[in-house]
Scaffold this active site. Sequence first.
Site, PDB file in Angstrom:
ATOM      1  N   GLY A  98      -3.087  -1.391  20.516  1.00 16.48           N
ATOM      2  CA  GLY A  98      -4.217  -2.568  19.956  1.00 16.48           C
ATOM      3  C   GLY A  98      -5.002  -3.351  18.190  1.00 16.48           C
ATOM      4  N   LYS A 140       5.579  10.387  16.747  1.00 12.23           N
ATOM      5  CA  LYS A 140       4.170  10.557  16.320  1.00 12.23           C
ATOM      6  C   LYS A 140       4.222  12.195  16.140  1.00 12.23           C
ATOM      7  CE  LYS A 140       2.136   6.341  17.694  1.00 12.23           C
ATOM      8  NZ  LYS A 140       1.378   5.434  19.385  1.00 12.23           N
ATOM      9  N   GLU A 171      -4.520   7.936  10.757  1.00 10.17           N
ATOM     10  CA  GLU A 171      -5.650   8.488  11.436  1.00 10.17           C
ATOM     11  C   GLU A 171      -4.620   7.174  12.490  1.00 10.17           C
ATOM     12  OE1 GLU A 171      -8.019  11.498  12.629  1.00 10.17           O
ATOM     13  OE2 GLU A 171      -6.585  10.444  14.165  1.00 10.17           O
TER      14      GLU A 171
HETATM   15  N1  NAP Z   1      -0.189  -3.074  17.030  1.00  8.95           N
HETATM   16  C1  NAP Z   1      -0.509  -1.684  17.193  1.00  8.95           C
HETATM   17  O1  NAP Z   1      -1.036  -1.377  18.655  1.00  8.95           O
HETATM   18  C2  NAP Z   1      -0.572  -0.197  16.027  1.00  8.95           C
HETATM   19  C3  NAP Z   1      -1.019   0.528  16.436  1.00  8.95           C
HETATM   20  C4  NAP Z   1      -0.388   1.568  15.664  1.00  8.95           C
HETATM   21  C5  NAP Z   1       0.004   1.407  14.386  1.00  8.95           C
HETATM   22  N2  NAP Z   1       0.998   0.022  13.625  1.00  8.95           N
HETATM   23  C6  NAP Z   1       1.510  -0.040  13.000  1.00  8.95           C
HETATM   24  O2  NAP Z   1       0.729  -0.951  12.107  1.00  8.95           O
HETATM   25  C7  NAP Z   1       1.841  -1.494  11.445  1.00  8.95           C
HETATM   26  C8  NAP Z   1       1.766  -2.898  11.775  1.00  8.95           C
HETATM   27  O3  NAP Z   1       2.235  -3.229  12.701  1.00  8.95           O
HETATM   28  P1  NAP Z   1       1.759  -4.914  13.418  1.00  8.95           P
HETATM   29  O4  NAP Z   1       1.513  -4.694  14.906  1.00  8.95           O
HETATM   30  O5  NAP Z   1      -0.091  -5.523  13.044  1.00  8.95           O
HETATM   31  O6  NAP Z   1       2.351  -5.583  13.040  1.00  8.95           O
HETATM   32  P2  NAP Z   1       2.754  -6.644  12.472  1.00  8.95           P
HETATM   33  O7  NAP Z   1       1.810  -7.844  14.188  1.00  8.95           O
HETATM   34  O8  NAP Z   1       4.218  -7.384  13.121  1.00  8.95           O
HETATM   35  O9  NAP Z   1       2.327  -7.563  11.152  1.00  8.95           O
HETATM   36  C9  NAP Z   1       3.094  -7.113  10.340  1.00  8.95           C
HETATM   37  C10 NAP Z   1       2.180  -7.555   8.636  1.00  8.95           C
HETATM   38  O10 NAP Z   1       3.468  -7.107   7.781  1.00  8.95           O
HETATM   39  C11 NAP Z   1       3.789  -7.952   6.855  1.00  8.95           C
HETATM   40  N3  NAP Z   1       4.940  -7.744   6.507  1.00  8.95           N
HETATM   41  C12 NAP Z   1       6.207  -7.106   6.498  1.00  8.95           C
HETATM   42  N4  NAP Z   1       6.793  -6.617   5.475  1.00  8.95           N
HETATM   43  C13 NAP Z   1       5.914  -7.190   4.476  1.00  8.95           C
HETATM   44  C14 NAP Z   1       6.543  -6.834   3.101  1.00  8.95           C
HETATM   45  N5  NAP Z   1       7.391  -6.379   2.769  1.00  8.95           N
HETATM   46  N6  NAP Z   1       5.237  -7.039   1.830  1.00  8.95           N
HETATM   47  C15 NAP Z   1       3.940  -7.439   2.601  1.00  8.95           C
HETATM   48  N7  NAP Z   1       3.512  -7.940   4.622  1.00  8.95           N
HETATM   49  C16 NAP Z   1       4.636  -7.341   4.613  1.00  8.95           C
HETATM   50  C17 NAP Z   1       3.845  -9.481   7.621  1.00  8.95           C
HETATM   51  O11 NAP Z   1       3.284 -10.462   6.928  1.00  8.95           O
HETATM   52  P3  NAP Z   1       4.290 -12.229   8.154  1.00  8.95           P
HETATM   53  O12 NAP Z   1       2.688 -11.980   7.993  1.00  8.95           O
HETATM   54  O13 NAP Z   1       3.710 -12.708   6.295  1.00  8.95           O
HETATM   55  O14 NAP Z   1       5.256 -11.782   8.334  1.00  8.95           O
HETATM   56  C18 NAP Z   1       3.167  -9.278   8.600  1.00  8.95           C
HETATM   57  O15 NAP Z   1       1.769  -9.493   8.657  1.00  8.95           O
HETATM   58  C19 NAP Z   1       2.662  -1.329  11.820  1.00  8.95           C
HETATM   59  O16 NAP Z   1       3.094   0.437  10.809  1.00  8.95           O
HETATM   60  C20 NAP Z   1       2.756  -0.074  12.818  1.00  8.95           C
HETATM   61  O17 NAP Z   1       3.785   1.150  13.393  1.00  8.95           O
HETATM   62  C21 NAP Z   1      -0.161  -0.911  15.196  1.00  8.95           C
END
Ligand code: NAP
Length: 427
Positions: A306, A208, A132
């Site tokens: 967020g 999306k 979701e």
């Molecule tokens: N941010 C938003 O508002 C939002 C909204 C909807 C969906 N999403 C989705 O949610 C997901 C995460 O987004 P985010 O914004 O939270 O990203 P983020 O802040 O850049 O965090 C990414 C995390 O992934 C970890 N990581 C990267 N490669 C990895 C691997 N191979 N194995 C294990 N851990 C790994 C990183 O580790 P380190 O901490 O060690 O660097 C970090 O903790 C993405 O798919 C994004 O499209 C995000």
Amino acid sequence: MSTKKNIPALPISKKLTIGLFGFGVVGKGLYEVLQSTPALQAGIKTICIKNADKKRSIPAEHFTTDPRAILEDEEINVVVELIDDADAAYSIVKEALQKGKAVVSANKKMIAAHFEELLRLQFEHEAAFLYEGSCCASIPIIRNLEEYYDNDLLSSVKGIVNGSTNFILTKIFEEGLSFKDALLQAQQLGFAESNPALDIEGHDAANKLSILLAHGFGTITKPTEILYNGITPIKETDAEVAKQKNLQIKLVATARKINDTQLAAFVLPQFVAADDELANVNNEFNGLITESSFADKHFFKGRGAGAYPTAAAVLSDIAALRYNYKYEYKKYLQQSGISLTNDFYLKVFVSATDINLIEKDEFEWLEEWHNESNNSWVVGIIHAQKLFSGNWWKETGVSLILTENPIVENVDYRKIGKKSLALAGVL
Ligand SMILES: NC(=O)c1ccc[n+]([C@@H]2O[C@H](COP(=O)([O-])OP(=O)(O)OC[C@H]3O[C@@H](n4cnc5c(N)ncnc54)[C@H](OP(=O)(O)O)[C@@H]3O)[C@@H](O)[C@H]2O)c1
């Protein structure tokens, strides 16, 4: 006297032991949200991250950099994948499903790219895969498309599905920020993807939309088969034209049935009139309007990015797993036979720094024509396939913005031919 004891008990809910991948914006948000919802009885056992040396807000003993520590732990029955690397995410999700673990993800890029295979894996291994948070973050749109509109005839879904571009457009047009500063703010607030090109070039919104097409209409399609563009080409002069016409510019995703078997789908910047529900969807908010035969219109609005808003959707998926909820993909399995087409006409505004950059011959009809020294623009009708297969409108200095009601219905411009252009004095 209480009647409660006469009410049958709910089915016994499963104990959930979670292995979490990622502790960034959303992963950390989920950790905190779970801390404040103890009633859910879902505990995170292990967190897998990428960089062992990064400073964390919780003790180091929670973390591992070894994916096996989660994937091979038989006690872990739920894998929550919240990482920013779509390829690594695909391997993790695939293996988790093959091992029969339930999976929750918010990774729209990965899901859109591998939709058919992930669907097959779910059925083969009878494992739930919920996502979701991948579409419009906090807005519960996937489950609504799956469940609510199942027996109703959904005719269209349109809306603002990318929080970070909406945030940028709001900051530029309402607060006068530069594009660079607005993007920086979106990044600092955790609204943007790690690679911001995914947002501003429209890829994220197309990903999306492809997921929404599958759940809304049973149409499985690759994002690359969708006509789309982002917000980078929009110029200051476009914003001035919008202001003069009392319109706003938003990045809008649209899916509309144009007949019983065909669906038009695109993501493009669009002029939005003040009385459109989407005009009041600002900053990182997302908004979606569904139209269906009997229910008519519904408007969903909520935070589209967020930490906590996205974690809320992930939490809702985790909660649903306690009762063995799975997407059923009914519309796809019923073979409703609705396929994507580019055989329709769009009414568009195209501006360019040089008039010669506008391919006039590509239009079927021109309604407006302005030629100024460093900004020329036209409003006209163009066949969607010409946009899909052409690139002139994506060149530097050119921007294409859809008009308020862009799909032109009930006119066959092929019959009218190019006469209109001649009449307009253009050819
Ligand atoms: N941010 C938003 O508002 C939002 C909204 C909807 C969906 N999403 C989705 O949610 C997901 C995460 O987004 P985010 O914004 O939270 O990203 P983020 O802040 O850049 O965090 C990414 C995390 O992934 C970890 N990581 C990267 N490669 C990895 C691997 N191979 N194995 C294990 N851990 C790994 C990183 O580790 P380190 O901490 O060690 O660097 C970090 O903790 C993405 O798919 C994004 O499209 C995000």
